[in-house]
Design a protein around this motif. Structure first.
Motif, PDB file in Angstrom:
ATOM      1  N   LEU A   1     -31.184  11.522  58.401  1.00 54.19           N
ATOM      2  CA  LEU A   1     -30.037  12.402  58.640  1.00 54.19           C
ATOM      3  C   LEU A   1     -30.058  13.538  57.621  1.00 54.19           C
ATOM      4  CD1 LEU A   1     -27.207   9.752  59.176  1.00 54.19           C
ATOM      5  CD2 LEU A   1     -28.172  11.252  60.931  1.00 54.19           C
ATOM      6  N   PRO A   2     -29.695  14.756  58.032  1.00 58.20           N
ATOM      7  CA  PRO A   2     -29.666  15.875  57.081  1.00 58.20           C
ATOM      8  C   PRO A   2     -28.484  15.763  56.134  1.00 58.20           C
ATOM      9  CG  PRO A   2     -28.811  16.588  59.205  1.00 58.20           C
ATOM     10  CD  PRO A   2     -29.292  15.174  59.391  1.00 58.20           C
ATOM     11  N   ALA A   3     -28.531  16.452  55.023  1.00 58.40           N
ATOM     12  CA  ALA A   3     -27.434  16.438  54.038  1.00 58.40           C
ATOM     13  C   ALA A   3     -26.139  16.959  54.661  1.00 58.40           C
ATOM     14  CB  ALA A   3     -27.810  17.274  52.823  1.00 58.40           C
ATOM     15  N   ARG A   4     -26.233  17.872  55.642  1.00 59.66           N
ATOM     16  CA  ARG A   4     -25.019  18.412  56.279  1.00 59.66           C
ATOM     17  C   ARG A   4     -24.267  17.368  57.096  1.00 59.66           C
ATOM     18  NH1 ARG A   4     -29.373  20.901  58.536  1.00 59.66           N
ATOM     19  NH2 ARG A   4     -29.891  20.359  60.688  1.00 59.66           N
ATOM     20  N   ALA A   5     -24.909  16.208  57.352  1.00 56.69           N
ATOM     21  CA  ALA A   5     -24.242  15.130  58.093  1.00 56.69           C
ATOM     22  C   ALA A   5     -23.300  14.334  57.190  1.00 56.69           C
ATOM     23  CB  ALA A   5     -25.280  14.196  58.714  1.00 56.69           C
ATOM     24  N   VAL A   6     -23.428  14.504  55.868  1.00 53.51           N
ATOM     25  CA  VAL A   6     -22.580  13.785  54.915  1.00 53.51           C
ATOM     26  C   VAL A   6     -21.208  14.452  54.849  1.00 53.51           C
ATOM     27  CG1 VAL A   6     -22.281  13.164  52.472  1.00 53.51           C
ATOM     28  CG2 VAL A   6     -24.542  13.001  53.544  1.00 53.51           C
ATOM     29  N   GLU A   7     -20.165  13.649  54.982  1.00 57.25           N
ATOM     30  CA  GLU A   7     -18.802  14.184  54.955  1.00 57.25           C
ATOM     31  C   GLU A   7     -18.413  14.584  53.528  1.00 57.25           C
ATOM     32  OE1 GLU A   7     -14.251  12.841  56.142  1.00 57.25           O
ATOM     33  OE2 GLU A   7     -15.945  11.650  56.875  1.00 57.25           O
ATOM     34  N   ILE A   8     -17.974  15.830  53.387  1.00 56.29           N
ATOM     35  CA  ILE A   8     -17.530  16.336  52.077  1.00 56.29           C
ATOM     36  C   ILE A   8     -16.032  16.085  51.954  1.00 56.29           C
ATOM     37  CG2 ILE A   8     -17.377  18.357  50.582  1.00 56.29           C
ATOM     38  CD1 ILE A   8     -20.227  17.387  51.188  1.00 56.29           C
ATOM     39  N   GLU A   9     -15.629  15.364  50.899  1.00 55.90           N
ATOM     40  CA  GLU A   9     -14.243  14.884  50.798  1.00 55.90           C
ATOM     41  C   GLU A   9     -13.302  15.816  50.048  1.00 55.90           C
ATOM     42  OE1 GLU A   9     -14.334  10.914  49.300  1.00 55.90           O
ATOM     43  OE2 GLU A   9     -15.652  10.171  50.906  1.00 55.90           O
ATOM     44  N   ASN A  10     -13.824  16.674  49.185  1.00 55.99           N
ATOM     45  CA  ASN A  10     -12.926  17.542  48.405  1.00 55.99           C
ATOM     46  C   ASN A  10     -13.664  18.789  47.908  1.00 55.99           C
ATOM     47  OD1 ASN A  10     -14.370  16.699  45.962  1.00 55.99           O
ATOM     48  ND2 ASN A  10     -13.250  14.770  46.190  1.00 55.99           N
ATOM     49  N   ASP A  11     -12.915  19.686  47.268  1.00 53.97           N
ATOM     50  CA  ASP A  11     -13.481  20.950  46.785  1.00 53.97           C
ATOM     51  C   ASP A  11     -14.560  20.736  45.725  1.00 53.97           C
ATOM     52  OD1 ASP A  11     -11.816  22.302  48.465  1.00 53.97           O
ATOM     53  OD2 ASP A  11     -10.329  22.819  46.947  1.00 53.97           O
ATOM     54  N   GLU A  12     -14.378  19.687  44.916  1.00 52.98           N
ATOM     55  CA  GLU A  12     -15.350  19.399  43.860  1.00 52.98           C
ATOM     56  C   GLU A  12     -16.711  19.049  44.467  1.00 52.98           C
ATOM     57  OE1 GLU A  12     -16.810  19.088  40.071  1.00 52.98           O
ATOM     58  OE2 GLU A  12     -14.814  19.794  40.653  1.00 52.98           O
ATOM     59  N   GLU A  13     -16.689  18.211  45.519  1.00 51.45           N
ATOM     60  CA  GLU A  13     -17.939  17.857  46.202  1.00 51.45           C
ATOM     61  C   GLU A  13     -18.552  19.083  46.888  1.00 51.45           C
ATOM     62  OE1 GLU A  13     -17.530  13.092  47.214  1.00 51.45           O
ATOM     63  OE2 GLU A  13     -17.449  14.545  48.863  1.00 51.45           O
ATOM     64  N   GLU A  14     -17.693  19.928  47.439  1.00 54.11           N
ATOM     65  CA  GLU A  14     -18.149  21.165  48.088  1.00 54.11           C
ATOM     66  C   GLU A  14     -18.918  22.037  47.086  1.00 54.11           C
ATOM     67  OE1 GLU A  14     -18.769  23.600  51.111  1.00 54.11           O
ATOM     68  OE2 GLU A  14     -17.143  22.202  51.525  1.00 54.11           O
ATOM     69  N   LYS A  15     -18.373  22.131  45.889  1.00 46.92           N
ATOM     70  CA  LYS A  15     -18.991  22.932  44.828  1.00 46.92           C
ATOM     71  C   LYS A  15     -20.331  22.331  44.399  1.00 46.92           C
ATOM     72  CE  LYS A  15     -17.887  24.844  40.246  1.00 46.92           C
ATOM     73  NZ  LYS A  15     -16.908  24.826  39.134  1.00 46.92           N
ATOM     74  N   ILE A  16     -20.370  21.007  44.279  1.00 54.75           N
ATOM     75  CA  ILE A  16     -21.598  20.319  43.843  1.00 54.75           C
ATOM     76  C   ILE A  16     -22.719  20.534  44.848  1.00 54.75           C
ATOM     77  CG2 ILE A  16     -22.653  18.042  43.451  1.00 54.75           C
ATOM     78  CD1 ILE A  16     -19.847  17.195  42.305  1.00 54.75           C
ATOM     79  N   ILE A  17     -22.401  20.336  46.132  1.00 55.00           N
ATOM     80  CA  ILE A  17     -23.447  20.445  47.167  1.00 55.00           C
ATOM     81  C   ILE A  17     -23.922  21.887  47.308  1.00 55.00           C
ATOM     82  CG2 ILE A  17     -22.052  20.813  49.284  1.00 55.00           C
ATOM     83  CD1 ILE A  17     -23.874  18.514  50.496  1.00 55.00           C
ATOM     84  N   LYS A  18     -23.026  22.834  47.055  1.00 56.76           N
ATOM     85  CA  LYS A  18     -23.417  24.244  47.106  1.00 56.76           C
ATOM     86  C   LYS A  18     -24.398  24.551  45.982  1.00 56.76           C
ATOM     87  CE  LYS A  18     -21.467  28.901  47.411  1.00 56.76           C
ATOM     88  NZ  LYS A  18     -20.242  29.748  47.367  1.00 56.76           N
ATOM     89  N   ASN A  19     -24.115  24.028  44.781  1.00 56.42           N
ATOM     90  CA  ASN A  19     -24.986  24.269  43.630  1.00 56.42           C
ATOM     91  C   ASN A  19     -26.360  23.607  43.782  1.00 56.42           C
ATOM     92  OD1 ASN A  19     -23.073  25.824  42.317  1.00 56.42           O
ATOM     93  ND2 ASN A  19     -22.218  24.118  41.165  1.00 56.42           N
ATOM     94  N   LEU A  20     -26.406  22.513  44.543  1.00 57.32           N
ATOM     95  CA  LEU A  20     -27.678  21.815  44.750  1.00 57.32           C
ATOM     96  C   LEU A  20     -28.642  22.624  45.626  1.00 57.32           C
ATOM     97  CD1 LEU A  20     -26.469  18.138  45.334  1.00 57.32           C
ATOM     98  CD2 LEU A  20     -27.930  18.915  43.464  1.00 57.32           C
ATOM     99  N   GLN A  21     -28.096  23.524  46.463  1.00 55.28           N
ATOM    100  CA  GLN A  21     -28.896  24.357  47.373  1.00 55.28           C
ATOM    101  C   GLN A  21     -29.843  23.517  48.227  1.00 55.28           C
ATOM    102  OE1 GLN A  21     -30.620  27.378  44.594  1.00 55.28           O
ATOM    103  NE2 GLN A  21     -29.524  28.854  45.858  1.00 55.28           N
ATOM    104  N   LEU A  22     -29.333  22.433  48.764  1.00 51.94           N
ATOM    105  CA  LEU A  22     -30.169  21.545  49.575  1.00 51.94           C
ATOM    106  C   LEU A  22     -30.556  22.225  50.881  1.00 51.94           C
ATOM    107  CD1 LEU A  22     -28.307  18.163  49.022  1.00 51.94           C
ATOM    108  CD2 LEU A  22     -30.414  18.929  47.932  1.00 51.94           C
ATOM    109  N   LEU A  23     -31.809  22.043  51.273  1.00 44.42           N
ATOM    110  CA  LEU A  23     -32.323  22.680  52.484  1.00 44.42           C
ATOM    111  C   LEU A  23     -31.646  22.135  53.734  1.00 44.42           C
ATOM    112  CD1 LEU A  23     -36.086  22.460  51.462  1.00 44.42           C
ATOM    113  CD2 LEU A  23     -34.604  24.436  51.237  1.00 44.42           C
TER     114      LEU A  23
END
Length: 364
Positions: free
Chosen positions: A174-196
């Motif tokens: 499953l791609p990383a975009r399939a993972v449910e983001i629960e809050n703004d902090e997680e949103e920020k973390i995943i953005k910084n990771l720049q996952l393909l």
């Protein structure tokens, strides 16, 4: 907005890029023709700007813009460096969304890197390489951060929990975009990771010129079914036809489209799909000096929209005078729209709508 155009070698990727950007990226019948990414800035088609330009007798019309990046053809093993893969993957990390071109036509004269036409296999090759690259990155960071959490650094705990979820998803195809983001902090973390695999995807089914007026072939149907299951966008076009369209002037282009039975160009299709995928829209500003479209996220409030023009507009926001594009055109001028009560005064909590024509009042 920055869009990366990817695909296996010889699927029509650079041909499509040339067509939508007129940037003249080299396109040839052999793998790795594109090594350094080609970049083209494209105006977003918006008929409303022309209408407002005439209404205001404006000096300048500035449409919104999209930056397309033609990234070299990926191959199996790219995540391990095959075919200059590591370099290509690093280019994808910098984009907001991915346009994945998939070959959906037979042509013995154009070599397929894997010998035959199978769009789902081709999609799987690209997606697997992106996932493997992400898995390597997440695993390394997870191991490092998990150790730090154990030593008492609790600030990394949210990131560790999120990366565990992402790692689990990637290991289960499953791609990383399939993972449910629960809050703004997680949103920020995943953005910084720049996952393909966190980036949204539009699949472009590249068909032959002969298939334009026909029912979708089995290749296109397979891509559409796959995209729908994944929750990704999908459009169909013939890259070669788009390349021909790009070389014509406006009048010839419309005649050619009519002759082919095309309602809109590939660029128009791609822009609409990109905006939908990323949840974007445009509001407008209009005056004698300039008529302009500004791209914002759907749900943006008035101060945030003002900040697109200048940070001072957001900091010193007082109010916004707003009229919808349709109401303005119907009235014939801003003054007449005001007389008819169509111009509204909105404050900080107003959520901007697509096609709002706005005059911001601010004080710094």
């Amino acid at each position: 907005m920055k869009i990366g155009v990817v695909g296996l070698p010889n699927v029509g990727k650079s041909t499509l890029f040339n067509a939508i950007t007129n940037a003249g990226a080299e396109s040839a019948n052999y793998p790795f023709c594109t090594i350094e990414p080609n970049v083209g800035i494209v105006d977003v088609p918006d008929e409303r700007l022309k209408v407002l330009g005439e209404m205001y007798n404006t000096q300048k019309i500035t449409p919104a813009a999209i930056e397309f990046v033609d990234i070299a053809g990926l191959v199996a093993g790219a995540s391990k460096g095959e075919g200059l893969g590591n370099k290509f993957l690093s280019h994808i990390r910098e984009v907001d969304a991915i346009v994945h071109v998939v070959r959906c036509f037979e042509n013995d004269k154009i070599i397929h890197v894997n010998g035959n036409i199978d769009p789902l296999r081709d999609i799987e090759i690209i997606n697997l390489e992106l996932a493997l690259a992400d898995l390597e990155q997440v695993t390394k960071k997870l191991e490092r951060d998990a150790k730090l959490v154990k030593t008492g650094d609790k600030s990394l705990a949210i990131g560790v929990k999120l990366m565990e979820k992402i790692k689990n998803a990637l290991e289960n195809n499953l791609p990383a975009r399939a993972v449910e983001i629960e809050n703004d902090e997680e949103e920020k973390i995943i953005k910084n990771l720049q996952l393909l695999t966190a980036k949204p995807v539009i699949y472009v089914a590249n068909i032959s010129e002969n298939d334009i007026t026909k029912e979708e072939n089995c290749f296109v149907k397979a891509v559409r079914e796959f995209a729908e299951k994944e929750g990704s966008g999908v459009i169909t076009l013939a890259a070669k036809i788009e390349e021909e369209l790009a070389s014509l002037d406006s009048e010839e282009k419309e005649m050619f489209k009519e002759e082919l039975g095309l309602k809109e160009s590939g660029l128009e299709k791609l822009v609409k799909a990109s905006y939908d995928l990323l949840g974007l829209m445009s509001y407008l500003t209009a005056g004698e000096k300039e008529v302009r479209a500004w791209t914002i996220k759907k749900g943006t409030k008035a101060p945030g929209a003002a900040g697109k023009i200048h940070t001072d507009f957001e900091k010193g926001f007082i109010k916004a005078e707003i009229v919808s594009y349709n109401d303005l055109v119907e009235a014939g001028s801003f003054v007449k729209a005001k007389e008819k009560g169509r111009v509204r005064i909105e404050g900080k909590d107003y959520v901007v709508q697509d096609g709002d024509v706005i005059l911001f009042r601010f004080n710094v």
